[in-house]
Design an enzyme around this catalytic site. Structure first.
Site, PDB file in Angstrom:
ATOM      1  N   ASP A  18       0.783  -1.243   0.000  1.00  0.00           N
ATOM      2  CA  ASP A  18       0.000   0.000   0.000  1.00  0.00           C
ATOM      3  C   ASP A  18       0.813   1.291   0.000  1.00  0.00           C
ATOM      4  O   ASP A  18       0.468   2.256   0.690  1.00  0.00           O
ATOM      5  CB  ASP A  18      -0.965   0.016   1.190  1.00  0.00           C
ATOM      6  CG  ASP A  18      -1.834  -1.227   1.272  1.00  0.00           C
ATOM      7  OD1 ASP A  18      -1.875  -2.009   0.304  1.00  0.00           O
ATOM      8  OD2 ASP A  18      -2.467  -1.428   2.317  1.00  0.00           O
ATOM      9  N   LYS A  56      -7.140  -4.828  -2.722  1.00  0.00           N
ATOM     10  CA  LYS A  56      -7.767  -5.353  -1.513  1.00  0.00           C
ATOM     11  C   LYS A  56      -8.598  -4.295  -0.803  1.00  0.00           C
ATOM     12  O   LYS A  56      -8.382  -3.104  -0.969  1.00  0.00           O
ATOM     13  CB  LYS A  56      -6.700  -5.914  -0.560  1.00  0.00           C
ATOM     14  CG  LYS A  56      -5.741  -4.876  -0.018  1.00  0.00           C
ATOM     15  CD  LYS A  56      -4.642  -5.535   0.810  1.00  0.00           C
ATOM     16  CE  LYS A  56      -3.696  -4.544   1.424  1.00  0.00           C
ATOM     17  NZ  LYS A  56      -4.272  -3.660   2.426  1.00  0.00           N
ATOM     18  N   CYS A  70      -2.090  -1.957   7.911  1.00  0.00           N
ATOM     19  CA  CYS A  70      -2.003  -2.985   6.873  1.00  0.00           C
ATOM     20  C   CYS A  70      -0.734  -3.832   6.972  1.00  0.00           C
ATOM     21  O   CYS A  70      -0.786  -5.044   6.776  1.00  0.00           O
ATOM     22  CB  CYS A  70      -2.127  -2.344   5.497  1.00  0.00           C
ATOM     23  SG  CYS A  70      -3.753  -1.583   5.227  1.00  0.00           S
TER      24      CYS A  70
END
Length: 180
Positions: A14, A76, A108
């Site tokens: 991310d 996701k 995350c």
């Protein structure tokens, strides 16, 4: 346990266009992650990217995404990149060791690491290549990951373990390009 190039995958979590500006030392996280990504590619270590709700947070930074095949990118909504099991279907997802960099360390990254450990994977978190909005959150997350069984490493530790020895063509190329 040592990190092995033929048993590990680099997972970049991310590092996205709209998230990066709010990450403390975000430019440094991007730089260190990019360095590690390029070294992995040079040594034939698979690289996977995850993107948290890219519709809202944008894609992975263009500096990291270049040269990464679409099938190596996991879109996701869950915070953990490992929870759904889709990660393990991607090229390199079947390997036993995961080298982790990305954002946010306490969300995350942490949840992915915990799920990978629970699954029995060996997990190595690259300290200078993970980031959060607040330093205290990053510090706590690293402590929790270490307590859970992850190994906290530096980017050079990873690359020198991938190389295993000096005197090879790979070592000379990596040394010239990456080690200053």
């Amino acid at each position: 346990m040592r990190i092995k190039a033929n048993d590990s995958t680099l997972l970049v979590i991310d590092i996205q266009e709209r998230l990066l500006p709010v990450i403390q030392d975000g430019e440094s996280v991007l730089e260190h992650s990019g360095w590690l990504l390029r070294a992995a590619q040079r040594l034939g270590v698979p690289v996977l990217l995850s993107e948290q709700y890219s519709k809202g947070l944008g894609p992975t930074s263009a500096r990291l995404r270049e040269g990464i095949a679409a099938e190596a990118i996991l879109e996701k909504l869950e915070f953990s990149a490992a929870r759904s099991g889709e990660l393990f279907k991607l090229p390199g997802g079947e390997r036993g060791q995961f080298i982790i960099c990305g954002c946010e360390t306490h969300v995350c990254v942490l949840q992915t690491v915990l799920d990978l450990l629970q699954r029995g994977n060996q997990v190595f978190v690259v300290e200078e290549a993970v980031g959060s909005r607040r330093a205290a959150d990053k510090k706590l997350a690293l402590k929790r990951m270490r307590q859970a069984g992850a190994t906290i490493v530096s980017r050079e530790m990873v690359v020198f373990e991938w190389l295993e020895k000096a005197g090879t063509d790979e070592f000379r190329a990596i040394s010239k390009e990456f080690i200053r």
